[in-house]
Design an enzyme around this catalytic site. Structure first.
Site, PDB file in Angstrom:
ATOM      1  N   GLU A  86       0.827  -1.209   0.000  1.00  0.00           N
ATOM      2  CA  GLU A  86       0.000   0.000   0.000  1.00  0.00           C
ATOM      3  C   GLU A  86       0.863   1.261   0.000  1.00  0.00           C
ATOM      4  O   GLU A  86       1.968   1.272   0.537  1.00  0.00           O
ATOM      5  CB  GLU A  86      -0.905   0.031   1.226  1.00  0.00           C
ATOM      6  CG  GLU A  86      -1.899  -1.107   1.292  1.00  0.00           C
ATOM      7  CD  GLU A  86      -2.701  -1.102   2.590  1.00  0.00           C
ATOM      8  OE1 GLU A  86      -2.473  -0.187   3.419  1.00  0.00           O
ATOM      9  OE2 GLU A  86      -3.539  -1.989   2.770  1.00  0.00           O
ATOM     10  N   CYS A 112       3.423   8.588   1.159  1.00  0.00           N
ATOM     11  CA  CYS A 112       3.807   7.594   2.168  1.00  0.00           C
ATOM     12  C   CYS A 112       4.004   6.257   1.467  1.00  0.00           C
ATOM     13  O   CYS A 112       3.072   5.753   0.819  1.00  0.00           O
ATOM     14  CB  CYS A 112       2.715   7.497   3.233  1.00  0.00           C
ATOM     15  SG  CYS A 112       3.046   6.262   4.507  1.00  0.00           S
ATOM     16  N   CYS A 119       5.278  -7.160   7.758  1.00  0.00           N
ATOM     17  CA  CYS A 119       6.188  -6.619   8.773  1.00  0.00           C
ATOM     18  C   CYS A 119       6.329  -7.639   9.905  1.00  0.00           C
ATOM     19  O   CYS A 119       5.373  -8.323  10.254  1.00  0.00           O
ATOM     20  CB  CYS A 119       5.628  -5.304   9.321  1.00  0.00           C
ATOM     21  SG  CYS A 119       6.700  -4.485  10.526  1.00  0.00           S
ATOM     22  N   CYS A 123       3.728  -5.064  16.136  1.00  0.00           N
ATOM     23  CA  CYS A 123       3.029  -4.041  16.933  1.00  0.00           C
ATOM     24  C   CYS A 123       1.556  -4.413  17.077  1.00  0.00           C
ATOM     25  O   CYS A 123       0.883  -4.726  16.093  1.00  0.00           O
ATOM     26  CB  CYS A 123       3.170  -2.675  16.279  1.00  0.00           C
ATOM     27  SG  CYS A 123       4.894  -2.120  16.148  1.00  0.00           S
ATOM     28  N   CYS A 126      -1.157  -2.507  14.957  1.00  0.00           N
ATOM     29  CA  CYS A 126      -0.959  -2.402  13.507  1.00  0.00           C
ATOM     30  C   CYS A 126      -1.538  -3.605  12.774  1.00  0.00           C
ATOM     31  O   CYS A 126      -1.211  -4.755  13.092  1.00  0.00           O
ATOM     32  CB  CYS A 126       0.531  -2.258  13.201  1.00  0.00           C
ATOM     33  SG  CYS A 126       0.892  -2.127  11.444  1.00  0.00           S
ATOM     34  N   CYS A 343      -2.382   1.877   7.826  1.00  0.00           N
ATOM     35  CA  CYS A 343      -1.518   0.869   7.226  1.00  0.00           C
ATOM     36  C   CYS A 343      -2.137  -0.531   7.257  1.00  0.00           C
ATOM     37  O   CYS A 343      -2.511  -1.034   8.311  1.00  0.00           O
ATOM     38  CB  CYS A 343      -0.184   0.872   7.964  1.00  0.00           C
ATOM     39  SG  CYS A 343       1.121   0.033   7.083  1.00  0.00           S
TER      40      CYS A 343
END
Length: 463
Positions: A86, A112, A119, A123, A126, A343
């Site tokens: 994205e 961005c 990832c 987190c 997220c 995100c």
């Protein structure tokens, strides 16, 4: 085939003969927005054919684009191997004109970009982290996001933009390719984006912060802090167990930065978790001696999250406390709340849409050649037509999408209601005026009937 966007100008000069052709190729790709090697007319035909056989420079293709009411646009890109990432285009300042209509300031944009597919930082707030890490992006795939967005939105080469490495992934976990992308974007014969316009955001990999500092690229640094105690930060961000707050702060103090700039500390504010004045007090102590700027961010809620968006009043109290202690603090303007701009949200929602069949229809509408065939606004129009088509047999399975659609519908209804109210008000005023006019006319007519003689005639008659 090789991605030509993976090459710095110096690297391209080593493989292209004669060397000066490398600069011409760079100019065609980055300055003239060429879509194919056939458009590079100052190159010999044989060279164009050889390049086309060995290289490509369309690193990403857009399979979905959503534009928010605030002007921000979220893109879902597909890579050559089918994985998806994205990016977001954020209009930060609007175009301004003087009284004569002359433009005094062009729209200012920030892009961005993602640095990884997925990832591994884990987190808890997220959505991207839920799926783990798939792979790193190459430098060309990072650059390709920016190049595609500039082309699609017809942002001229000379118009400067800001780049933030804050999309999917941890940039410093892919430092080799991110640093190369920064260098490619810096090339004067390319996009010529100054390193001072590029911000690398990290969850706090202290050792990698030091390596980035040693490279002395001149980029800006942003730290995703989000908590002021190790206990809470370890819960929100597991990476804190490897690099605690103290080690991150020490790495920041050693990081070389332009004297006119500050290190950005991003602080995601979550209701009843880290939004108290007590947290603000601790943050002031942590930032002592650091030329810092704090950016407070509203938590952007998503389906399945255990966290909630904070109250605006608590955000203002937090900001005011930092201001009163000499720390520059801003509250990030929430953008893209109606388009899954946080995100990982668009990617996840698109997956759910495709499972229901709905996303496949949208993918056909925007296609992989959106930059050549249709503008972003046209794509959104097509998406809206499909979403509102009464003959569409596919239901929108995802609750978030339903909520967004409902919110848009309610806003439209509100506008219509306001318009109807205004029309009724105008109609009532018109009726009132008409009635008043009629009353006056009737009164005049009645007076005329009762008193057909003027004042002189009345006096003469009385005598």
């Amino acid at each position: 085939m090789k991605n030509l966007l993976d090459y710095t100008l110096a690297e391209l000069e080593e493989i292209v003969n004669p060397r000066f052709r490398a600069k011409q190729i760079y100019e065609w790709i980055y300055k003239k927005s060429a879509n194919s090697f056939n458009e590079m007319l100052n190159l010999p035909k044989t060279m164009r054919e050889e390049l086309a056989d060995e290289f490509y420079f369309e690193a990403v293709s857009c399979i979905k684009a959503e534009q928010s009411l605030d002007g921000s646009i979220k893109y879902l890109f597909e890579l050559k191997d089918g994985f998806r990432i994205e990016s977001v285009l954020l209009p930060m300042k609007e175009e301004m004109s003087d009284e004569s209509g002359k433009i005094t300031r062009h729209t200012r944009y920030t892009i961005c970009v993602s640095s990884q597919v997925g990832c591994k930082m884990g987190c808890s707030f997220c959505l991207t982290a839920k799926g783990g890490l798939t792979r790193n992006l190459t430098a060309g795939e990072i650059v390709g996001q920016i190049l595609w967005i500039k082309k699609a939105n017809k942002i001229p080469y000379e118009r400067r933009i800001n780049i933030v490495y804050m999309g999917m992934g941890e940039p410093l976990d892919n430092l080799t390719n991110v640093s190369k992308a920064i260098k490619i974007l810096m090339e004067n014969d390319g996009l010529a984006i100054s390193p001072r316009r590029q911000t690398v955001s990290t969850s706090g990999l202290a050792s990698q912060i030091r390596k980035l500092g040693e490279m002395d690229l001149g980029v800006l640094l942003a730290i995703s802090l989000h908590a002021v105690t190790d206990e809470l930060r370890s819960k929100l961000m597991p990476i804190n167990k490897a690099y605690n707050i103290e080690s991150v702060m020490q790495a920041v103090r050693e990081f070389p930065i332009d004297l006119r700039k500050r290190v950005m500390f991003e602080y995601l504010v979550i209701k009843d978790i880290n939004d108290s004045v007590k947290d603000a007090k601790t943050l002031v102590k942590l930032l002592h001696g650091i030329k810092a700027k704090v950016n407070l961010i509203y938590f952007n809620s998503h389906e399945g999250s255990e966290y909630q968006r904070p109250e605006s009043n608590d955000m203002f109290k937090f900001q005011e406390y930092l201001h009163s202690h000499g720390i520059t603090c801003t509250i990030r303007q929430s953008k893209g709340l109606d388009i899954s701009a946080a995100c990982g949200q668009l990617k996840e929602r698109n997956k759910n849409d495709e499972n229901s069949g709905y996303g496949l229809e949208i993918s056909k509408a925007v296609g992989g050649n959106l930059s050549r065939d249709i503008t972003i606004r046209q794509a959104n129009t097509q998406i809206d037509k499909i979403a509102n088509n009464k003959n569409t047999t596919h239901d929108i399975a995802n609750k978030t999408q339903k909520a967004n659609a409902k919110m848009q519908a309610n806003k439209l209804k509100s506008k219509v209601a306001i318009q109807k109210t205004d029309e009724k008000s105008v109609s009532k005023n018109s009726d009132f005026k008409q009635k008043s006019t009629n009353k006056k006319a009737n009164f005049t007519n009645k007076s005329a009937v009762k008193s057909p003689l003027n004042s002189k005639q009345k006096r003469a008659k009385s005598k």
